[in-house]
Structure formats: C-alpha cells, structure tokens
Design an enzyme around this catalytic site. Structure first.
Site, PDB file in Angstrom:
ATOM      1  N   GLU A  28       0.828  -1.203   0.000  1.00  0.00           N
ATOM      2  CA  GLU A  28       0.000   0.000   0.000  1.00  0.00           C
ATOM      3  C   GLU A  28       0.866   1.259   0.000  1.00  0.00           C
ATOM      4  O   GLU A  28       1.958   1.261   0.576  1.00  0.00           O
ATOM      5  CB  GLU A  28      -0.924  -0.007   1.220  1.00  0.00           C
ATOM      6  CG  GLU A  28      -1.886  -1.180   1.202  1.00  0.00           C
ATOM      7  CD  GLU A  28      -2.876  -1.171   2.359  1.00  0.00           C
ATOM      8  OE1 GLU A  28      -2.765  -0.279   3.230  1.00  0.00           O
ATOM      9  OE2 GLU A  28      -3.755  -2.042   2.385  1.00  0.00           O
ATOM     10  N   HIS A  32      -7.932   1.567   2.073  1.00  0.00           N
ATOM     11  CA  HIS A  32      -7.850   1.018   3.426  1.00  0.00           C
ATOM     12  C   HIS A  32      -8.652   1.881   4.414  1.00  0.00           C
ATOM     13  O   HIS A  32      -8.142   2.312   5.450  1.00  0.00           O
ATOM     14  CB  HIS A  32      -6.388   0.923   3.874  1.00  0.00           C
ATOM     15  CG  HIS A  32      -6.165  -0.135   4.910  1.00  0.00           C
ATOM     16  ND1 HIS A  32      -5.001  -0.830   5.032  1.00  0.00           N
ATOM     17  CD2 HIS A  32      -6.981  -0.626   5.913  1.00  0.00           C
ATOM     18  CE1 HIS A  32      -5.079  -1.689   6.036  1.00  0.00           C
ATOM     19  NE2 HIS A  32      -6.274  -1.591   6.582  1.00  0.00           N
TER      20      HIS A  32
END
Length: 399
Positions: A260, A283
């Site tokens: 990420e 997220h």
C-alpha cells in the site's frame, strides 16, 4: 512523568482519555515517520501509539528499552514484532471491536453496489452514456453470502446481510457459534462453490497468504463477487485480475492491498486500476468518525490501565492480568523468564529489602512470566536495582 508518543493522526479521544487519567505529557505526529525520524521520536517515549503504517521491530525495542507498552489503534498488530516485544517485557494492545460496525457496513454496501453493477453504470453516466438495462443486475435478497473468517467483523457482516435478505454461510478454522441463520460449511472449497458474494475476514500472515489464488478463484461460481476488507496479502491480485477480465467473476471490491502507498502522493500500483467492475478504496474500512473515536478511547484506556496499575487484560502478546485494586504502599511489575522458582526468587528478593507482600498475581505466556505484587514498605532505587540486576529479570517497574 510518563511520556506518550502517538503517530498517524490518532483520534483526539485518546488524548482526552490520557488527560483524564493525569497523563498529560503527550506528543502527537500526524503521520508515520521515516526510520530516522521515528527513532528520534521514540527516544523519550514510555508508551507508544501507532496505527498500521508504523512498524516496530525487535531492533527498535532493543534500542529504546524505556518503552513500556505499545497501543495499536486499529485491529491488526502485524506491524509490531509481537514475540520480540514479549521477550523484552513490552505488552501490545489493540482495538478488536471498535471499528467492527464500520467495516461491516462498507462490505455490505459494496456487495449491493456490485450486485447492481453500480460502479460500471456510474462511470458510464459520467461519460455521458445512458445504459439503462437490467442485464447482470441483481437484488441482494435471496443471494448467498460466503464469509471466510467468522470473527468479530465476519459475524457482524453476516448479521447485516441477513437483514438485507441474504443467505449466509461461513468457513472458519475454529468452531464458531453461528449468529441468526448463518450456517457453517466444512471447507473453503465448498463455500466458494455456493457463494454469490465472497467476503474475506481473516488475519494476515503466512497461513493466509494468497488463500484466494487462481485455484480458489476457479472454484467460485461464475459471475460471483469477491470482497476483501481484511489483509492485502490474502488475495493473489494478478489471478483476481485475470478472473475479472475473463468474466469468470462479475466484480470485486478491495480495501486492502499487498503493498500500500505510504502517503497521499504515492499512487497505488495495481493491475486492478481502471477495471470498471472493481471498487478500490484506500484502506478505509474502519475509517469513520465513530470508529476512530471509539478506537482512540478503547486503546488509550488499555494503556492507562497498564501505566497506572499494570493491567494487561486484552494484550495480544503478553500474560494477561486483569484489573486489581491496589493495596499496600507500592505495586511492583516484574517481567521475568518463565523458569521454575521464578516467583520464589522474586519474593525472596523483596523480603531481603523488608518488603511485605500484600497481594501477588502471576500469569505466564511462553518464555515470559509476569507478576504484579502489591507490597508494604519503601521501594527505593536500591530495591529496583536489585530486582533488575537479577538474571531472571526481563524488566521491572513500579507504579
């Protein structure tokens, strides 16, 4: 004075909890820090609060032995070397319940949007096309939701899905009590073969890495939907891409990714970008105002209970000792190697300094034992030095 250092824009509710307990020396950072800056910030930290982007390994605990406890203001704790923290006498706390509802609502919302093909329709209307058709659009009512991992979040997803009229099945490596009309299935393959929508709610780690791979995806019903709001490593992203492009799956929603971005300026690198039947979110499963406020309070309260009373109930890596009302003139927190005679050695050392034990609580976990002793008598630096110097001691503090 106890110094608390918080990273990654933890909700102000945490600071409110600390202040109410008289812990006012709090330093906050709006984001995670680069390694050198992180080490600088940890130099004076007694208690540390992080979210998912700050990683604490054994080397950091060695470098900063004054760190007494870590609070993960989230569900996951894989960003911390839990065993390394345990062996150095550092309990780690998290918030296993506070964002459950937020994640569950996102999952159900994404399931409904994908069943109705809303992401594709939305994109087409923005482009000026009026594709009014029912082709490939379905109600959630009557569809089967397959939940992989029936823990706090998975079971809540099932409860909400049943309210929308869905049939719920689940698979978990542990026996779980079904809520509502949910039904357990005996294997992952059987779940995948039955489910119209599959939702993942498993922890990260080696055991779950790529459990949704090309073979698992091939076992899913043609036209099914996959949702992952658990950990990015549990899905083989390239295999998912191929299943979507081929039309074997009709849609997917991902809130987590194997790698990420570390900041807003860094783009997500994923082959799923640009696919019209995929919802990608950064997220944010637990990122609601309600959940962040609840998480701030939940983890801060655990840190306060430990800092002021040695309570470790709810720790994910440490021997758990629940709240005990303080007795005597002082409370000694003693972390030691879990060896025969450890408690007797501790008691003997305290007796040598004229300390009378009023109450004592011991729990062990693996190689580590943790004793909370309320004593009458003066606990000066000489007593602490004696206890800390003994070979069986990992760490010793007084509250």
């Amino acid at each position: 004075m106890t110094r608390i250092v918080l990273f990654e824009n933890i909700h102000p509710s945490a600071v409110e909890v600390f202040a109410a307990a008289g812990l006012t020396d709090v330093v906050t950072h709006a984001s995670s820090l680069a390694p050198d800056a992180l080490r600088e910030a940890l130099k004076t930290a007694d208690l540390v609060g992080i979210r998912s982007r700050t990683h604490l390994d054994a080397a950091l605990f060695d470098a900063f032995p004054q760190i007494r406890a870590v609070g993960c203001f989230c569900i996951g704790t894989n960003q911390v070397d839990l065993e390394g923290a345990l062996l150095r006498g550092v309990p780690v706390f998290n918030a296993p319940f506070s964002n459950t509802r937020s994640v569950a609502e996102l999952v159900l919302g994404e399931a409904i949007l994908l069943l109705r093909r809303v992401p594709e329709k939305n994109a087409r209307v923005h482009e000026g096309f009026w594709d009014k058709t029912a082709d490939g659009a379905f109600e959630a009512r009557g569809k089967t939701l397959g939940i992989i991992g029936y823990g706090n979040i998975g079971s809540q997803v099932g409860t909400l899905a049943e309210a929308a009229g869905m049939r719920v099945i689940f698979h978990d490596i542990e026996a779980k009590l079904p809520l509502g009309n949910a039904r357990a299935v005996t294997s992952l393959k059987k779940l995948l073969a039955q489910a119209d929508v599959v939702s993942l709610h498993v922890p990260g780690g080696r055991a779950t890495q790529n459990i949704i791979n090309a073979s698992a995806l091939a076992s899913m019903k043609r036209g099914a939907i996959l949702i992952n709001a658990s950990r990015g490593t549990v899905v083989d992203i390239q295999a998912l891409h191929d299943a979507l492009v081929s039309g074997h799956l009709s849609g997917a929603a991902l809130d987590v990714f194997p790698t990420e971005p570390k900041s807003v300026a860094e783009p997500l690198d994923s082959p799923l970008r640009g696919l019209p039947n995929v919802i990608l979110t950064p997220h944010i499963g637990g990122s609601t105002q309600e959940s962040q406020e609840n998480i701030g309070r939940e983890v801060a309260e655990k840190l306060v209970s430990f800092a002021l009373g040695g309570t470790t109930k709810g720790s994910v890596n440490f021997p758990e000792i629940p709240y005990q009302a303080a007795e005597g003139t002082a409370r000694i927190l003693h972390v030691h190697r879990n060896e025969p005679g450890a408690l007797g050695t501790l008691s003997s050392l305290m007796a040598q300094h004229g300390l009378n034990i009023i109450s004592q609580h011991l729990q062990t976990r693996g190689q580590i034992g943790y004793a909370v002793s309320d004593v009458d008598g003066e606990v000066g630096d000489d007593v602490l030095q004696t206890l800390r110097a003994h070979p069986i001691t990992v760490r010793c503090d007084i509250v």
